[in-house]
Design a protein around this motif. Structure first.
Motif, PDB file in Angstrom:
ATOM      1  N   SER A  92       0.826  -1.208   0.000  1.00 52.76           N
ATOM      2  CA  SER A  92       0.000   0.000   0.000  1.00 52.76           C
ATOM      3  C   SER A  92       0.864   1.264   0.000  1.00 52.76           C
ATOM      4  O   SER A  92       1.683   1.479   0.902  1.00 52.76           O
ATOM      5  N   LYS A  94      -0.291   4.237   0.462  1.00 46.57           N
ATOM      6  CA  LYS A  94      -0.799   5.057   1.566  1.00 46.57           C
ATOM      7  C   LYS A  94      -0.123   4.684   2.875  1.00 46.57           C
ATOM      8  O   LYS A  94       0.274   5.547   3.665  1.00 46.57           O
ATOM      9  N   ARG A  98       2.560   6.992   5.126  1.00 45.19           N
ATOM     10  CA  ARG A  98       2.307   7.290   6.531  1.00 45.19           C
ATOM     11  C   ARG A  98       3.481   6.848   7.403  1.00 45.19           C
ATOM     12  O   ARG A  98       3.926   7.565   8.306  1.00 45.19           O
TER      13      ARG A  98
END
Length: 211
Positions: A92, A94, A98
Motif C-alpha cells: 500500500s 498510503k 504514513r
C-alpha cells in the motif's frame, strides 16, 4: 411421532436451560470468585476511580507521558467501540507514506536513527495496551525533560511496568503504558500547575493513522 416430538422438545428446552443459562451463569460466578480482577475487566483504579484497563490501550498525547503505539481504532485512535486495524497491506502506497512521515517526525524528535517497529506501526486491534521496551526507552529522555526528573527515575518507573515473556517462552517483553504513566505521576503528579491531565482523563484528540 408425537412422542418423539415431545422427547426432542424436552431435550431442547432442558439443554437450552442447562448450557445456555445455568452453565454460563455458573462460570461467570466462579470467575468472579476466583479471578475478580480479570472478570471485571482488569480495571486499574486511582483514588477509588477507574482510570483504564490493563488490557485496553488509551491515548496519551503530552510529552510528560509514555505514548502508546499508533492506533487505527475509530476516527481518533484508541476508540474501544471501534477496534480495528487499517487493512492496508505491505504494497500500500498510503501505508508507506504514513510510515515514512511518522518515522521522520519521530526521528527528528528523538534523534534516533533506527526505530522499533511498534513506534510507527498500528496493531491489529488498535487497542494494544503495551509497547516494546525499546520504544519506551526511546521516549524516556523526553519524559524526564518534560517532568524535570532524572532519567534514571523515569527508567525505573518504566522498568516497574515491564513484563517478561509469559511463562518464560510466550510473546515478547512489554511495557504496560497505563501502568508506567501512573508510576510517573506518582513521581511527578500531573495535578501540578500547568501539567497534563491524569491517566484516564481525555486528552487532545489525535487523528487515527492511515496505516
Amino acid at each position: 411421532m408425537l412422542s418423539q416430538f415431545r422427547a426432542a422438545a424436552t431435550l431442547l428446552v432442558a439443554f437450552t436451560l442447562l448450557l445456555g443459562l445455568a452453565y454460563p451463569l455458573a462460570m461467570t460466578a466462579v470467575a468472579g470468585l476466583v479471578f475478580p480482577g480479570e472478570a471485571s475487566g482488569s480495571l486499574v483504579s486511582l483514588n477509588g476511580e477507574a482510570v483504564g484497563s490493563r488490557l485496553i490501550g488509551q491515548s496519551f498525547t503530552t510529552d510528560r507521558y509514555l505514548h502508546p503505539r499508533p492506533s487505527a481504532a475509530g476516527t481518533t485512535g484508541y476508540d474501544a467501540s471501534a477496534s480495528s486495524g487499517t487493512n492496508l497491506g505491505p504494497t500500500s502506497a498510503k501505508l508507506a507514506a504514513r510510515l515514512e512521515a511518522d518515522g521522520a517526525a519521530l526521528k527528528a524528535t528523538t534523534g534516533a536513527k533506527l526505530l522499533p517497529a511498534d513506534a510507527i506501526t498500528t496493531s491489529g486491534s488498535g487497542l494494544d495496551p503495551d509497547i516494546s521496551p525499546a520504544f519506551a526507552a526511546l521516549q524516556a529522555p523526553g519524559i524526564a525533560k518534560a517532568r524535570g526528573l532524572p532519567l534514571a527515575q523515569v527508567e525505573r518507573a518504566i522498568a516497574g511496568a515491564t513484563a517478561g515473556r509469559t511463562i518464560g517462552v510466550l510473546g515478547e517483553p512489554r511495557v504496560n503504558v497505563l501502568a508506567a504513566n501512573l508510576a510517573l505521576d506518582a513521581l511527578s503528579p500531573a495535578s501540578a500547575p500547568g501539567a497534563a491531565p491524569a491517566p484516564g482523563t481525555p486528552t487532545a484528540a489525535n487523528t487515527a493513522p492511515a496505516g
